[in-house]
Structure formats: structure tokens, C-alpha cells
Scaffold this motif. Structure first.
Motif, PDB file in Angstrom:
ATOM      1  N   MET A   1      11.850  -7.931   0.318  1.00  0.00           N
ATOM      2  CA  MET A   1      11.133  -7.424  -0.863  1.00  0.00           C
ATOM      3  C   MET A   1      11.377  -5.914  -1.002  1.00  0.00           C
ATOM      4  SD  MET A   1       7.055  -7.675  -1.767  1.00  0.00           S
ATOM      5  CE  MET A   1       7.051  -9.460  -1.693  1.00  0.00           C
ATOM      6  N   THR A   2      11.793  -5.499  -2.203  1.00  0.00           N
ATOM      7  CA  THR A   2      12.103  -4.100  -2.424  1.00  0.00           C
ATOM      8  C   THR A   2      10.832  -3.268  -2.556  1.00  0.00           C
ATOM      9  OG1 THR A   2      12.124  -4.307  -4.824  1.00  0.00           O
ATOM     10  CG2 THR A   2      14.195  -4.762  -3.671  1.00  0.00           C
ATOM     11  N   VAL A   3      11.019  -1.939  -2.398  1.00  0.00           N
ATOM     12  CA  VAL A   3       9.885  -1.022  -2.543  1.00  0.00           C
ATOM     13  C   VAL A   3       9.297  -1.134  -3.944  1.00  0.00           C
ATOM     14  CG1 VAL A   3       9.192   1.398  -2.543  1.00  0.00           C
ATOM     15  CG2 VAL A   3      10.799   0.566  -0.818  1.00  0.00           C
ATOM     16  N   ALA A   4      10.163  -1.233  -4.974  1.00  0.00           N
ATOM     17  CA  ALA A   4       9.705  -1.334  -6.367  1.00  0.00           C
ATOM     18  C   ALA A   4       8.852  -2.579  -6.573  1.00  0.00           C
ATOM     19  CB  ALA A   4      10.906  -1.348  -7.312  1.00  0.00           C
ATOM     20  N   THR A   5       9.283  -3.707  -5.949  1.00  0.00           N
ATOM     21  CA  THR A   5       8.526  -4.958  -6.093  1.00  0.00           C
ATOM     22  C   THR A   5       7.160  -4.836  -5.427  1.00  0.00           C
ATOM     23  OG1 THR A   5      10.591  -6.207  -6.086  1.00  0.00           O
ATOM     24  CG2 THR A   5       8.571  -7.444  -5.698  1.00  0.00           C
ATOM     25  N   MET A   6       7.142  -4.225  -4.238  1.00  0.00           N
ATOM     26  CA  MET A   6       5.865  -4.039  -3.539  1.00  0.00           C
ATOM     27  C   MET A   6       4.913  -3.154  -4.349  1.00  0.00           C
ATOM     28  SD  MET A   6       7.282  -3.471   0.356  1.00  0.00           S
ATOM     29  CE  MET A   6       5.673  -3.018   0.995  1.00  0.00           C
ATOM     30  N   GLN A   7       5.479  -2.098  -4.941  1.00  0.00           N
ATOM     31  CA  GLN A   7       4.678  -1.192  -5.762  1.00  0.00           C
ATOM     32  C   GLN A   7       4.113  -1.935  -6.963  1.00  0.00           C
ATOM     33  OE1 GLN A   7       3.705   1.767  -5.169  1.00  0.00           O
ATOM     34  NE2 GLN A   7       3.059   2.617  -7.150  1.00  0.00           N
ATOM     35  N   ASN A   8       4.946  -2.763  -7.584  1.00  0.00           N
ATOM     36  CA  ASN A   8       4.528  -3.532  -8.753  1.00  0.00           C
ATOM     37  C   ASN A   8       3.407  -4.506  -8.393  1.00  0.00           C
ATOM     38  OD1 ASN A   8       5.432  -3.236 -11.443  1.00  0.00           O
ATOM     39  ND2 ASN A   8       6.012  -5.408 -11.461  1.00  0.00           N
ATOM     40  N   ASN A   9       3.549  -5.166  -7.241  1.00  0.00           N
ATOM     41  CA  ASN A   9       2.525  -6.117  -6.800  1.00  0.00           C
ATOM     42  C   ASN A   9       1.196  -5.415  -6.537  1.00  0.00           C
ATOM     43  OD1 ASN A   9       4.342  -8.187  -6.969  1.00  0.00           O
ATOM     44  ND2 ASN A   9       4.850  -8.216  -4.782  1.00  0.00           N
ATOM     45  N   ARG A  10       1.293  -4.201  -5.962  1.00  0.00           N
ATOM     46  CA  ARG A  10       0.072  -3.430  -5.684  1.00  0.00           C
ATOM     47  C   ARG A  10      -0.635  -3.054  -6.988  1.00  0.00           C
ATOM     48  NH1 ARG A  10      -0.900   2.053  -5.357  1.00  0.00           N
ATOM     49  NH2 ARG A  10      -2.736   2.652  -4.126  1.00  0.00           N
ATOM     50  N   LEU A  11       0.153  -2.594  -7.969  1.00  0.00           N
ATOM     51  CA  LEU A  11      -0.424  -2.236  -9.265  1.00  0.00           C
ATOM     52  C   LEU A  11      -1.074  -3.447  -9.923  1.00  0.00           C
ATOM     53  CD1 LEU A  11       2.339   0.097 -10.796  1.00  0.00           C
ATOM     54  CD2 LEU A  11       0.073   0.778  -9.987  1.00  0.00           C
ATOM     55  N   GLU A  12      -0.395  -4.601  -9.836  1.00  0.00           N
ATOM     56  CA  GLU A  12      -0.932  -5.822 -10.441  1.00  0.00           C
ATOM     57  C   GLU A  12      -2.267  -6.200  -9.796  1.00  0.00           C
ATOM     58  OE1 GLU A  12       0.284 -10.515 -11.125  1.00  0.00           O
ATOM     59  OE2 GLU A  12       1.848  -9.063 -10.591  1.00  0.00           O
ATOM     60  N   THR A  13      -2.342  -6.058  -8.475  1.00  0.00           N
ATOM     61  CA  THR A  13      -3.588  -6.377  -7.757  1.00  0.00           C
ATOM     62  C   THR A  13      -4.722  -5.453  -8.196  1.00  0.00           C
ATOM     63  OG1 THR A  13      -2.315  -7.122  -5.831  1.00  0.00           O
ATOM     64  CG2 THR A  13      -4.647  -6.595  -5.474  1.00  0.00           C
TER      65      THR A  13
END
Length: 575
Positions: A1-13
Motif C-alpha cells: 500500500m502506497t503512502v498516498a493510499t494510506m493518507q487517503n484512507n486516513r482522510l476517509e476515516t
């Protein structure tokens, strides 16, 4: 999982936990955020998914940081000095206080990448966040640092003045990034005035400083400006003179000019006037939105019964309809609304104005130029040879103009004009005092309108007023009307919608006299304006205050606004 994807998931949460947005809205916000530099809270508000205040509050709860309102927040000078002005405006933040060795900072965008590191580097301190609305932060920044403080900071560092070329004079003011320092500072003053719904900007030289004030909803508000602004007074005034095609070398005589600007695609005209004073030239700028002159009758604030009467008057085939009131009471706006309502291809409409405030498609508008002999009277005389159906004369100032207008009305023309009088009936006395024969006044005038402007209460934050019956009675308020509605007052703290003023926009209060067979004999007999007003009241006319009380009871304005705008009615119906 890329850093961008992790960041996106955090924002979504985080956005999901706020409970404010649906899943579809969250995905749309994240997609828009990925393709643009817009902050997430701004996207949420722009898309209409939520109001900023409840969204930021919910966000603060999820992130477990304080949410604060900055309206009356006291921030000491030593705290303000801990952060460079450039950082304040670049990241839209405001320093609040020291918190256990860390600088607490208010922001509206906790997701801004790199902001925390940049603030740490700029201050040399640990940084802790609180959340507030963007409106609160920008208002606080202007309050504590002054309008255009970031640009002023650069001017102080450069210690030099850049003057613009001609190609810079028509740029859109919403693009302020690439402008030279003084150019940008002047543009920011106009830009902020436009955002605050100001109609006038006044730059007033004092002994030790340069004061800037905006007139908003008819009331002057001092604007916080950076310290030592006086140092750049000459350069700022020269910039405005260049924009308005004035002689920058002439500082001993008054000058007039005009600027055409674009602000976020909207065309705006600025009338500029300079006046020599003991501490330098005072500059006044009148902001005229071209589109605002095109309003219809429904936006003037007329009561339904008054609107019916006025529509009938402006559709008459001939006669004079006079609009009266002091300077700044909205007379010109009303005249343009009348013209806009009847402006059709089968009518030839000509106007003579000083100056032309709004350009109207389909209307032939003439500018008064007294210096070359083009006065109201001269222009009006020549207009009559142009086969007009409707004539608008900006103002009747002298006997010659009044006489020509009266004779034009008697020869089949409909004439709109203005007079400076206290009430509608006073227009008759004024014309007779000018030397117009009473029979000419009686036979040419069809209607008289008086108007004032009152500030509208902000519907989002107004609050019920605790009725003081003694006070109401002292102002001759009809107590039997109290049951018609609720009287509101302005919230002194205001809200985001009204920018903390408690008021938002203005509306008119009116009195209308239809000059009929009951009024004409009184004019011929040179009856006083009080007698004419009493006769009009007997036949159903409502005074300025009557109309004002109706708007107070409808929750549109305040009791104090009506008292301020309209004097007590001297002419009362005899019982």
C-alpha cells in the motif's frame, strides 16, 4: 500500500467519523482534493455538503483538538510577533497563545501538507493546533495585522516602490499573486471592500497615519491597516491616480476619475475623487457593480400595495414622477429599476445623468459636462428633439431644468427625476420655490415618491427584541400593531453570513403620493407641504415610518434603523 493510499484512507476515516457527510460526498471530496490544491473544508462548503461552522466543529471533535471562535479573542502583541506575517496569510492561520512551551495556532485546514513543518521553521517553536472557521481567521488576521499586511511586509522589506504599466490596469483583482507590492496592496484594499459589500472606500491622511474606512450598508467602518502605512501614502495615492487616469503631478487641486475593474469575472466601475487636505490628498472611491443597477421593482423592498401603485405610475404615457430623499438614499437605484421595468423595444428612452452610474442596454445615456456647457437644462432641451418616449433626468437642480421637464411632461413625455427634499410632499414646495408656476406643477406631476434606506437584519443571527413599550410610545409607534409580528434586534456578535455586523444588505422604506384631483387644487392654491401630506394620508398614503414599522414587524429591520432613517411624521390626519 502506497503512502498516498494510506493518507487517503486516513482522510476517509476522519471524514466518516464526523458524521456530517455521506459516503458518496466523502468520495467526491477526496477526488476533488486529489486534483486541486483546494483545502478539504473549502471543498465541502463550496459543494454545499455542509456549512463550515458545524463541519469544523465536528472535525475538531474527531481530531480531539479545541474548536474556538475568534470574534472577541484577545491576542497579545508578543504572541502576534512570534509568527511572520507571510506565514499568517500564506497558511491562513493565527497564533493564539503559548501552551506549555508550544505555540497554539488556529487553522481551518488541519490537512494542509507541510503546514506544521513550515510553521515550526518560521517560529522556531513547537506548534499545536486549534480549529476555527476560515472567516474567523481571516477577520482576526485583518484585525490584528491590517488589510494587506503580507503585501505591506514585502513593501517594508523591499523599501522600494514599483509602479504599474498600462497593461496591468485591467487585471482581475482576484488574481493578486504576481502583482508588484504597491499595486497588489491597492488591489487588496478594493478586493476586501468588494468582499465586505462596501459601497465606498475612503483613504484619509492624518498627521501620523493613513486611515482607511469602508462604508458598508450605509455605515462607515474603520479598517485595520498595518503600522507605518503613512510611509507609503504618496505611492498608494499615486497608484490610484494612475489607475483612474488622473494627473499624478497635480496635488493642489481636486480631481475626478474612473476605474474599470474585474473581480471574479464581475465588472465593477469605481468613481474616484481626490481632495487636497492639510496632511495630503484624501481619496474617495465609490464602487458601482454594473449588474446591481439592473434590479427589478421586486428587489426594491416595496410593499405589495405600493408596488402596484408605482408600476401604474411608471407606465403612464406622460407626466413627471419625482423620487425624493437625501444623498445616499437609493434614489438612483430606484430610477434605474423603473427604467429596467419599462425598457422595451417599442419605447425610446433617453437619460441625462451626472455621472452615469450604471450602463443600461437599450437606453441612450448622456453624461453631463458642465465645463463645456453640457448642463442638465441644455441636454434636456436637445433630448426633446430626439423623439423620446421616456426621459430620465438625474436631478432637477434649477428652474430652467424644472421648467423644461414640466413642459416635456405636458407635451406627451414621461419624465423620471430626483429632488433633494425630506418627504414626498416637500417636492411641490421645492419646485414652486424654484420659480415654477403652481398650475404647471399641478398639471405635470403624476406622482411623488420619498425613500430612505435601512439596514436589513441578518436572518441567520437576528434575535427577538425585548419590547420596551414606553420607548415605542415615545416614538409614536402604533401600539395596536404589536400583534402583527415579532420585533427583532441585531446580534452584536454577528455571524459568518453577515461578517460579524448583525446586518446584511439594505432595503428601502417608501411613501408615495399619487397627484390626483384631491391634491392638484391644493398645489394650485400654494398649500403647504403639511396640508398636502394630510390630504394624501386621508386617501390612504403610508408615511416613511408607517412603511418602516411594517418592515420592523416583518423582522426585516430594527426599530432603531427606522428611527434613524425617517423623522417623526409632522403631518397627522386631523380628527
Amino acid at each position: 500500500m502506497t503512502v498516498a493510499t494510506m493518507q487517503n484512507n486516513r482522510l476517509e476515516t476522519i471524514l466518516t467519523e464526523t458524521g456530517v457527510l455521506t459516503r458518496e460526498q466523502i468520495l467526491d471530496v477526496l477526488q476533488r482534493n486529489a486534483g486541486a490544491a483546494k483545502p478539504i473544508p473549502e471543498i465541502v462548503v463550496d459543494q454545499g455538503y455542509a456549512k463550515e461552522d458545524p463541519f469544523i466543529r465536528a472535525l475538531a471533535g474527531v481530531l480531539k483538538v479545541p474548536f474556538i471562535r475568534l470574534n472577541d479573542r484577545k491576542i497579545t502583541p508578543d504572541i502576534l510577533e512570534k509568527m511572520p506575517t507571510k506565514a499568517i496569510f500564506q497558511y491562513n492561520v493565527i497564533p493564539l497563545e503559548m501552551d506549555n512551551g508550544a505555540l497554539r495556532v488556529a487553522t481551518c485546514d488541519p490537512f494542509n501538507p507541510g503546514m506544521m513543518d513550515a510553521l515550526r521553521m518560521a517560529t522556531g517553536l513547537k506548534v499545536r493546533l486549534s480549529l476555527s472557521t476560515s472567516g474567523d481567521i481571516s477577520t482576526a488576521a485583518k484585525k490584528f495585522y491590517g488589510v494587506g499586511a503580507d503585501t505591506f511586509d514585502r513593501m517594508m522589506q523591499d523599501n522600494r516602490i514599483e509602479m504599474p504599466g498600462e497593461d496591468e490596469l485591467k487585471q482581475d483583482l482576484s488574481d493578486l499573486d504576481s502583482e508588484a507590492s504597491v499595486v497588489k496592496f491597492v488591489n487588496q484594499i478594493i478586493w476586501e471592500a468588494h468582499k465586505d459589500r462596501a459601497t465606498d472606500i475612503h483613504l484619509e491622511p492624518m498627521e501620523m497615519d493613513l486611515r482607511i474606512r469602508y462604508r458598508i450598508d450605509g455605515v462607515l467602518h474603520p479598517i485595520p491597516v498595518p503600522p507605518q502605512l503613512k510611509r507609503f501614502q504618496a505611492s498608494i495615492i499615486s497608484r490610484i491616480k494612475v489607475m483612474s487616469n488622473m494627473d499624478i503631478a497635480e496635488k493642489r487641486l481636486p480631481q475626478d476619475g474612473r476605474i474599470s475593474l474585474r473581480i471574479q469575472g464581475a465588472e465593477i466601475d469605481v468613481r474616484v475623487s481626490t481632495m487636497p487636505t492639510v496632511y495630503g490628498e484624501s481619496v474617495s472611491l465609490r464602487l458601482l457593480m454594473r449588474s446591481s443597477g439592473m434590479m427589478g421593482m421586486d428587489r426594491l423592498g416595496l410593499a405589495p400595495e405600493d408596488e402596484k401603485v408605482l408600476v401604474k405610475l411608471i407606465n403612464k404615457p406622460h407626466g413627471i414622477l419625482l423620487n425624493t430623499g437625501p444623498t445616499g438614499s437609493g434614489k438612483s437605484t430606484s430610477l434605474y429599476a423603473w427604467l429596467h421595468t419599462i425598457n422595451t423595444t417599442d419605447l425610446r428612452i433617453l437619460t441625462i445623468e451626472d455621472p452615469i452610474e450604471y450602463e443600461m442596454p437599450g437606453v441612450n445615456q448622456i453624461h453631463v459636462r458642465a465645463e463645456i456647457g453640457m448642463t442638465f437644462a441644455v441636454g434636456l432641451r436637445h433630448i426633446l428633439r430626439q423623439d423620446p418616449d421616456v426621459i430620465m433626468v438625474g436631478e432637477i437642480r434649477d428652474k430652467e431644468t424644472a421648467e423644461i421637464a414640466s413642459r416635456a411632461a405636458l407635451t406627451g413625455h414621461l419624465v423620471f427625476s430626483t429632488l433633494h427634499t425630506n418627504d414626498a410632499a416637500g417636492a411641490v414646495s421645492r419646485l414652486i420655490d424654484m420659480g415654477i408656476e403652481p398650475f404647471l406643477v399641478a398639471s405635470s406631476i403624476e406622482g411623488l415618491v420619498a425613500q430612505r434606506l435601512v439596514r436589513r437584519l441578518c436572518p441567520a443571527c437576528r434575535r427577538p427584541w425585548k419590547v420596551d413599550e414606553t420607548f415605542l410610545a415615545s416614538e409614536e409607534f402604533p401600539m395596536d400593531r404589536l400583534k402583527e409580528g415579532t420585533i427583532y434586534e441585531a446580534n452584536p456578535e454577528g455571524c459568518e453570513d453577515c461578517r460579524g455586523t448583525g446586518f446584511k444588505g439594505r432595503t428601502g422604506i417608501y411613501e408615495i403620493i399619487v397627484v390626483d384631483d384631491n391634491i392638484r387644487p391644493l398645489i394650485v392654491q400654494r398649500s403647504s407641504s403639511n396640508i398636502i401630506k394630510q390630504e394624501a394620508l386621508r386617501h390612504g398614503m403610508r408615511t416613511l415610518r408607517d412603511d418602516g414599522w411594517t418592515k420592523v414587524l416583518a423582522g426585516i429591520t430594527t426599530f432603531e434603523e427606522v428611527i434613524r432613517a425617517a423623522e417623526a411624521d409632522e403631518a397627522m390626519v386631523e380628527t
